[in-house]
Design an enzyme around this catalytic site. Structure first.
Site, PDB file in Angstrom:
ATOM      1  N   GLY A 191     -49.359 -81.207  -7.075  1.00 24.16           N
ATOM      2  CA  GLY A 191     -50.367 -81.802  -7.536  1.00 24.16           C
ATOM      3  C   GLY A 191     -50.837 -82.813  -7.290  1.00 24.16           C
ATOM      4  O   GLY A 191     -50.404 -82.902  -5.261  1.00 24.16           O
ATOM      5  N   SER A 192     -51.268 -84.186  -7.208  1.00 26.00           N
ATOM      6  CA  SER A 192     -51.403 -85.396  -6.690  1.00 26.00           C
ATOM      7  C   SER A 192     -50.403 -85.968  -5.523  1.00 26.00           C
ATOM      8  O   SER A 192     -50.550 -86.808  -4.761  1.00 26.00           O
ATOM      9  CB  SER A 192     -52.510 -86.016  -6.647  1.00 26.00           C
ATOM     10  OG  SER A 192     -53.576 -85.623  -7.984  1.00 26.00           O
ATOM     11  N   THR A 193     -49.239 -85.748  -6.160  1.00 21.32           N
ATOM     12  CA  THR A 193     -48.130 -86.056  -5.674  1.00 21.32           C
ATOM     13  C   THR A 193     -47.989 -85.401  -3.684  1.00 21.32           C
ATOM     14  O   THR A 193     -47.686 -86.417  -3.283  1.00 21.32           O
ATOM     15  CB  THR A 193     -46.632 -86.169  -6.264  1.00 21.32           C
ATOM     16  OG1 THR A 193     -46.521 -84.607  -6.339  1.00 21.32           O
ATOM     17  CG2 THR A 193     -47.197 -87.109  -7.231  1.00 21.32           C
ATOM     18  N   LYS A 249     -50.725 -85.612  -1.914  1.00 19.72           N
ATOM     19  CA  LYS A 249     -51.345 -86.226  -0.957  1.00 19.72           C
ATOM     20  C   LYS A 249     -50.424 -86.880  -0.188  1.00 19.72           C
ATOM     21  O   LYS A 249     -51.320 -87.705   0.830  1.00 19.72           O
ATOM     22  CB  LYS A 249     -52.145 -87.051  -1.946  1.00 19.72           C
ATOM     23  CG  LYS A 249     -53.306 -86.193  -2.560  1.00 19.72           C
ATOM     24  CD  LYS A 249     -54.478 -87.104  -3.716  1.00 19.72           C
ATOM     25  CE  LYS A 249     -55.215 -85.772  -4.244  1.00 19.72           C
ATOM     26  NZ  LYS A 249     -55.497 -86.847  -5.456  1.00 19.72           N
TER      27      LYS A 249
END
Length: 468
Positions: free
Chosen positions: A199-201, A203
């Site tokens: 997921g957004s980790t 990023k």
């Protein structure tokens, strides 16, 4: 008679060693289990032991102290099911069959030596904090000292007690059957053996690639990021979790703070899959031989993608997968000025007298990003915790930076999403720790699943113990 004598001579001289080492040779097991084992040691105290076996022809069986807490570290040693994890890697040392443990008399007689011990890097306070904080949730957590790569905690839940399957009796068989049939897979080490969408980790990896490439020179420079952003070649619009967040042309700092999908999907597309993959691989993705010394499952950044799929990869979706160990390594490198010290959970292997057989306390390291880029990312991650989506990780008197993530799970996102949080903490004396937490399932309602709500408090407790 001559033929029989010739045959016996042939077997003994040519095939003797192969027969002696054959896995079906029961004498080997009898010898291995003929004396108490060496121990796996945490902070100077053994978390393993030995006891007399009351069934079968094997004299001893393995016991474990706080078995469920340390099972992701030790693995298990079973008279029937073999050896796993540290137990398996150092089986010869722990049973005394390693040639380095034999004295001259043992070498002459062919007897095994006195078993040695394996000293781990695990901090019992960090390990216990992670285990208790995860509680009845299905998930995992890893804590690493960025300065030397020492793994301070490796937790996976639900867990199991290796003592209950170490023997050969019917009760051991019953417990093993239940464990094998349990849909929650308690024997699976989720911390390093189960890659899932980060997921957004992820990023953080894309932001590092953008800074290293020079696409943006600062985390405070405005990006060219329309909101909404439509994936290239499709009609799919990237939606942000918070529709009111200021994500249009946001800086990298604000894009991390508000977890803006539009920014990172476009960033990945602008950089291209090759540059993002190159940065991911510097952090450890696509490494099929990541040994700590237990081999971790490979975290993956795909090689074949079109531009739309590359955009999805920028927010940690499509076919991107990562273990908690891998995401802890990302934060570890950012915390340590862009240098990644090889993570490991064994510091020394010793003989029975305490002499060192193998010293693993000086691991290799590699630079994965510039010191300036790492410093900027630390600053942006601190904003995430101070003012953004990761406020549940705040610790008084400690600089904490982090990144939350919520990743899709199941066909058409039908499963409960994965809740992620990866972070670093640094106290006033400069001591650091990097932690990654993944919660796979919990009792929380689907709408309430978030990295800040579920995973950040677990990371906080582990960081507090590591920096105490």
């Amino acid at each position: 008679m001559l033929a029989l004598l010739a045959r016996v001579t042939w077997v003994q001289t040519v095939h003797g060693e192969a027969l002696a080492d054959d896995s079906d040779n029961r004498r080997n097991a009898i010898e291995e289990y003929g004396q108490p084992f060496g121990n796996i040691v945490v902070a100077g105290k053994p978390v393993t032991g030995s006891t007399r076996a009351h069934e079968g022809d094997l004299a001893y069986k393995r016991t474990y102290t706080q078995g469920p807490v340390y099972a992701p570290v030790t693995g298990f040693a079973s008279q029937v099911r073999g050896w796993t994890q540290l137990e398996g890697i150092y089986q010869d040392v722990l049973t005394g069959t390693d040639d380095r443990l034999k004295d001259p008399l043992d070498a002459l007689t062919g007897h095994q030596g006195k078993p040695g011990n394996v000293l781990t890097t695990i901090d019992p306070a960090v390990q216990k904090a992670g285990y208790e904080a995860l509680g009845d949730k299905k998930g995992a957590a890893v804590a690493i000292d960025p300065s030397n790569g020492e793994i301070l905690g490796m937790v996976s839940t639900p867990s199991f007690d290796p003592s209950k399957i170490s023997g050969s009796g019917s009760s051991d068989a019953d417990v093993w059957k239940k464990l094998s049939e349990d849909e929650d897979q308690p024997t699976l080490n989720r911390a390093m053996r189960q890659p899932v969408p980060p997921g957004s980790t992820f990023k953080l990896v894309v932001a590092a690639a953008a800074l290293e490439d020079g696409l943006y020179s600062s985390v405070d420079e405005k990006t060219d990021s329309p909101d909404p952003y439509t994936l290239k070649g499709t009609s799919t619009v990237m939606k942000n979790e918070n529709p009111s967040a200021p994500c249009e042309n946001a800086t990298l700092r604000d894009a991390l703070r508000y977890s803006c999908n539009n920014v990172f999907a476009k960033l990945a597309t602008d950089l291209g899959k090759e540059k993002v993959r190159a940065q991911a691989e510097k952090f450890g993705f696509n490494d099929s031989k990541q040994d700590v010394p237990v081999r971790a499952a490979e975290s993956s950044y795909p090689k074949k993608m079109d531009e739309a799929q590359t955009g999805l990869s920028g927010i940690g979706q499509y076919e991107v997968t990562a273990t908690p160990l891998q995401m802890a390594m990302v934060t570890q490198a950012i915390a340590h000025g862009g240098e990644l010290v090889a993570p490991h959970m064994v510091s020394q292997v010793q003989d029975s007298g305490g002499s060192t057989l193998q010293d693993l306390s000086d691991p290799s390291s590699r630079r994965v990003m510039s010191e300036g880029a790492a410093r900027q990312l630390r600053s942006a991650m601190k904003t995430v915790v101070d003012e953004g989506t990761g406020t549940n990780a705040k610790i008084p008197g400690v600089d904490v930076g982090g990144k939350t993530g919520t990743a899709q799970h199941g066909v058409d996102n039908s499963g409960t999403p994965y809740a992620w949080f990866t972070s670093y903490g640094e106290n006033s004396s400069g001591k650091q720790v990097a932690v990654a937490v993944m919660v796979e399932d919990s009792d929380a309602a689907r709408a309430e699943v978030s990295g800040n709500g579920l995973a950040a408090p677990i990371a906080k407790r582990m960081m507090e113990k590591a920096l105490d």
